[in-house]
Design a protein around this motif. Structure first.
Motif, PDB file in Angstrom:
ATOM      1  N   ASN A 178       0.816  -1.212   0.000  1.00  0.00           N
ATOM      2  CA  ASN A 178       0.000   0.000   0.000  1.00  0.00           C
ATOM      3  C   ASN A 178       0.853   1.267   0.000  1.00  0.00           C
ATOM      4  OD1 ASN A 178       0.940  -0.665   2.517  1.00  0.00           O
ATOM      5  ND2 ASN A 178      -0.903  -0.101   3.624  1.00  0.00           N
TER       6      ASN A 178
ATOM      7  N   GLY B  45       8.735   5.604   3.466  1.00  0.00           N
ATOM      8  CA  GLY B  45       8.270   4.240   3.713  1.00  0.00           C
ATOM      9  C   GLY B  45       8.755   3.149   2.791  1.00  0.00           C
TER      10      GLY B  45
ATOM     11  N   GLY C 121      -7.826  17.245   3.026  1.00  0.00           N
ATOM     12  CA  GLY C 121      -6.815  16.238   3.371  1.00  0.00           C
ATOM     13  C   GLY C 121      -5.525  16.870   3.830  1.00  0.00           C
TER      14      GLY C 121
ATOM     15  N   ALA D   4      -3.568  16.568   7.300  1.00  0.00           N
ATOM     16  CA  ALA D   4      -2.183  16.114   7.410  1.00  0.00           C
ATOM     17  C   ALA D   4      -1.380  17.087   8.246  1.00  0.00           C
ATOM     18  CB  ALA D   4      -1.565  15.994   6.024  1.00  0.00           C
TER      19      ALA D   4
ATOM     20  N   ALA E 136      -2.282  16.926  11.811  1.00  0.00           N
ATOM     21  CA  ALA E 136      -1.768  15.688  12.393  1.00  0.00           C
ATOM     22  C   ALA E 136      -0.313  15.852  12.780  1.00  0.00           C
ATOM     23  CB  ALA E 136      -1.912  14.557  11.403  1.00  0.00           C
TER      24      ALA E 136
ATOM     25  N   GLU F 236       6.392  -8.692   6.770  1.00  0.00           N
ATOM     26  CA  GLU F 236       5.412  -7.611   6.940  1.00  0.00           C
ATOM     27  C   GLU F 236       6.177  -6.297   7.132  1.00  0.00           C
ATOM     28  OE1 GLU F 236       2.003  -7.920   7.166  1.00  0.00           O
ATOM     29  OE2 GLU F 236       2.174 -10.036   6.646  1.00  0.00           O
ATOM     30  N   GLU F 237       5.490  -5.173   6.844  1.00  0.00           N
ATOM     31  CA  GLU F 237       6.153  -3.882   7.006  1.00  0.00           C
ATOM     32  C   GLU F 237       6.257  -3.527   8.486  1.00  0.00           C
ATOM     33  OE1 GLU F 237       3.597  -4.338   4.975  1.00  0.00           O
ATOM     34  OE2 GLU F 237       4.716  -4.315   3.103  1.00  0.00           O
TER      35      GLU F 237
ATOM     36  N   ALA G 244      10.088  -0.146   6.732  1.00  0.00           N
ATOM     37  CA  ALA G 244       9.348   0.985   6.180  1.00  0.00           C
ATOM     38  C   ALA G 244       9.884   2.251   6.825  1.00  0.00           C
ATOM     39  CB  ALA G 244       7.856   0.831   6.437  1.00  0.00           C
TER      40      ALA G 244
ATOM     41  N   ASP H 166       1.466   7.337  13.601  1.00  0.00           N
ATOM     42  CA  ASP H 166       0.307   7.596  12.742  1.00  0.00           C
ATOM     43  C   ASP H 166       0.026   6.424  11.820  1.00  0.00           C
ATOM     44  OD1 ASP H 166      -0.585   9.958  13.579  1.00  0.00           O
ATOM     45  OD2 ASP H 166       0.292  11.179  11.971  1.00  0.00           O
ATOM     46  N   ASP H 167       1.098   5.896  11.210  1.00  0.00           N
ATOM     47  CA  ASP H 167       0.934   4.794  10.269  1.00  0.00           C
ATOM     48  C   ASP H 167       0.389   3.555  10.956  1.00  0.00           C
ATOM     49  OD1 ASP H 167       1.653   6.095   8.033  1.00  0.00           O
ATOM     50  OD2 ASP H 167       3.696   5.340   7.933  1.00  0.00           O
TER      51      ASP H 167
ATOM     52  N   ASN I 179      -3.428   4.212  11.767  1.00  0.00           N
ATOM     53  CA  ASN I 179      -4.394   4.129  10.668  1.00  0.00           C
ATOM     54  C   ASN I 179      -4.219   2.880   9.811  1.00  0.00           C
ATOM     55  OD1 ASN I 179      -2.432   4.677   8.671  1.00  0.00           O
ATOM     56  ND2 ASN I 179      -2.719   6.876   8.878  1.00  0.00           N
ATOM     57  N   GLY I 180      -3.386   1.949  10.301  1.00  0.00           N
ATOM     58  CA  GLY I 180      -3.321   0.647   9.646  1.00  0.00           C
ATOM     59  C   GLY I 180      -2.465   0.592   8.402  1.00  0.00           C
ATOM     60  N   THR I 181      -1.715   1.641   8.090  1.00  0.00           N
ATOM     61  CA  THR I 181      -0.851   1.594   6.911  1.00  0.00           C
ATOM     62  C   THR I 181       0.239   0.538   7.087  1.00  0.00           C
ATOM     63  OG1 THR I 181      -1.252   3.943   6.606  1.00  0.00           O
ATOM     64  CG2 THR I 181       0.559   2.990   5.369  1.00  0.00           C
ATOM     65  N   VAL I 182       0.786   0.438   8.282  1.00  0.00           N
ATOM     66  CA  VAL I 182       1.744  -0.630   8.586  1.00  0.00           C
ATOM     67  C   VAL I 182       1.233  -1.369   9.828  1.00  0.00           C
ATOM     68  CG1 VAL I 182       3.751   0.559   7.640  1.00  0.00           C
ATOM     69  CG2 VAL I 182       3.181   0.879  10.027  1.00  0.00           C
TER      70      VAL I 182
END
Lengths: 227, 299
Positions: A95, A176, B14, B18, B21, B173-174, B195, B205-206, B209-212
């Motif tokens: 992603n 990332g 957005g 950001a 945040a 996994e990241e 990452a 933050d990542d 929000n489930g990015t990693v």
């Protein structure tokens, strides 16, 4: 420099990510940019203005802001790319990678559009008029007559845009994905005694990559010189 | 056109998010939440050093420049509105300055990031570096390092509802960590996909929000973030690396080593080290560890 030579596998993986960023974003940005250019010179005023607005908005925004929008702001408002999950050998297309590729493509497309538009403006108006006179619709005028000439004329600026894209991929290193720039930073952190050598190695690698892109552009230019 | 407008509006919203945040999540976890008091460091009056040593020079000048991190809550952190950085590294920096007869307000704290710690020491822009500076053989070739004054290990921070029980569960996994940091290297060595992020707040933050699926760095820092996001994040797994955090000084001033070691040993012995730990890194469920054993100074 030893640390670079001792870790060629890590270098290779990082180089792979940089090239994946470049190739995918180049294809996407050239496609999107061409569509935008066609919209900008097309007969439909709504599309013409939309494309102009796109160029104004994106071209006036710093790359980092565009990337952060897709990478950080996007997931917060539910715009994420979690459906992307591929494993290409040792490269993982996830992603984060997808968000960054989209950001790079959207950013670069604005410049592609303008480079191509300069090529379109270089095609004598009579060409388009003649094409219309033989009954070609707008799509036909563009694809059969104008764009083939415009693309030839816009190879040099287009090469500059794509070279900038190749170097812009380094911004992704802080967002990332371990591409060349992120790899360089981890090497310099691990072994500060070799800092200068590491910098030179990575700079040289980018010079080589850019030379390859320039070479291809040069060949295309020569091949297409006689339109 | 309408579509474009909505897009532009969405983009504006957005970006606003950001930006806010960035401001919001960079906040520092509460330090000294357990009511621990700020340690008071003794400022030695007219300390005596052998003439011609770096310590004598600094004591004479009455001021010292110390490189610390500004982005590591609990260790070295300076918020946008703070006058002074805070954290464990900073407290020990004040202790060392006190031993030179220099009060805390006469210390100039310079931000050093991972990449510029050696150049700053070599060029003399800073006299000392206390910036989560792991002791390694490579670094010791070009700068002086002594200590360690803190030994930390890396753990994993995951969302509270995650099944991950340690770095073993994150193969392929990241895992997020700061770009160019040793933490990122260790994550990679454990088989996870690194990452890199700009800083640890971005990593948090990542993860949120489930990015990693996870982030990793020193356990002490992770506990700070877990406490900040109570009920949303948890620290899991055993420590899978050992970092020996030490003090950096210029190689041209080897006499600093003995001085630093003596000062650190004194703070270990009289309990002020533990006070500083309690004040900055302590908190619920955090036990103050025993002080580490110092390395000998090479003559």
């Amino acid at each position: 420099m030893d640390i670079v030579l001792d870790n060629l596998d890590l270098m290779g993986r990082a180089l792979g990510y940089t090239l994946l960023f470049f190739v995918i974003a180049a294809v996407l940005s050239l496609t999107l940019g061409t569509v935008l250019a066609a919209m900008r010179v097309g007969p439909v005023s709504v599309l013409r203005r939309a494309a102009a607005a796109y160029v104004t908005l994106v071209r006036n925004t710093p790359l980092l802001v565009v990337l952060l929008f897709f990478r950080v702001a996007g997931p917060k408002v539910g715009l994420n790319f979690s459906f992307v999950d591929l494993q290409l050998g040792q490269w993982r297309i996830n992603n984060i990678f997808a968000a960054l590729v989209v950001g790079l493509s959207i950013y670069t497309a604005a410049f592609v559009c303008e480079a191509l538009r300069s090529g379109i403006n270089a095609v004598p108006l009579g060409q388009a008029e003649a094409a219309r006179a033989i009954g070609l619709p707008f799509g036909g005028v563009m694809t059969q007559v104008v764009l083939p000439q415009a693309i030839r004329a816009s190879v040099p600026p287009m090469a500059s845009v794509q070279i900038a894209l190749l170097k812009n991929t380094t911004v992704c290193g802080a967002l990332g994905v371990v591409e060349l720039f992120a790899r360089m930073r981890s090497f310099t952190n691990n072994d500060p005694t070799q800092r200068v050598g590491i910098f030179i190695a990575f700079a040289a690698l980018f010079v080589v990559l850019v030379l390859i892109v320039s070479f291809v552009a040069n060949r295309l230019e020569r091949r297409w010189r006689i339109a | 056109m309408r579509l474009k407008r909505t897009k532009a509006a969405a983009a504006a919203v957005g970006l606003g998010l950001a930006l806010s945040a960035c401001g919001g999540s960079a906040g520092e976890p509460e330090t000294g939440a357990e009511g621990a008091e700020a340690p008071e460091w003794e400022v030695v009056e007219s300390p005596e050093f052998e003439a011609g040593t770096a310590m004598a020079e600094l004591a004479e000048a009455g001021e010292v420049t110390i490189g610390v991190k500004f982005d590591q809550p609990g260790l070295g952190f300076k918020g946008a509105t703070d006058d002074m950085p805070s954290g464990f590294d900073v407290e020990l920096a004040k202790m060392l300055a006190g031993q030179l007869g220099i009060a805390a307000e006469d210390i100039t704290f310079e931000e050093t990031i991972s990449d510029n710690r050696e150049p700053y020491l070599q060029q003399g822009r800073v006299d000392l570096v206390l910036a989560t500076y792991s002791i390694t053989d490579e670094r010791r070739q070009i700068v002086g390092q002594t200590g360690p004054y803190l030994i930390t290990g890396q753990q994993v921070l995951v969302p509270a509802d995650s099944d991950v029980e340690g770095i073993e569960d994150l193969q392929g996994e990241e895992v997020c960590a700061a770009a160019g940091s040793t933490s990122l290297e260790n994550v990679e060595a454990e088989g996870a996909v690194p990452a890199p992020a700009d800083n640890y707040a971005a990593c948090v933050d990542d993860v949120l929000n489930g990015t990693v699926p996870a982030m990793s760095t020193d356990g002490a820092i992770l506990l700070g973030y877990a406490a900040e996001q109570e009920g949303e994040l948890k620290v899991v797994g055993d420590e899978f690396s050992e970092e020996r955090i030490g003090v950096g000084y210029s190689k041209e001033r080897p006499e600093m080593c003995e001085f630093i070691n003596d000062a650190l040993q004194a703070s270990f012995d009289d309990g002020t080290w533990a006070e500083a730990y309690e004040y900055t890194l302590g908190g619920e469920g955090v036990e103050v560890p025993d002080p580490p054993a110092l390395d000998d100074c090479q003559a």
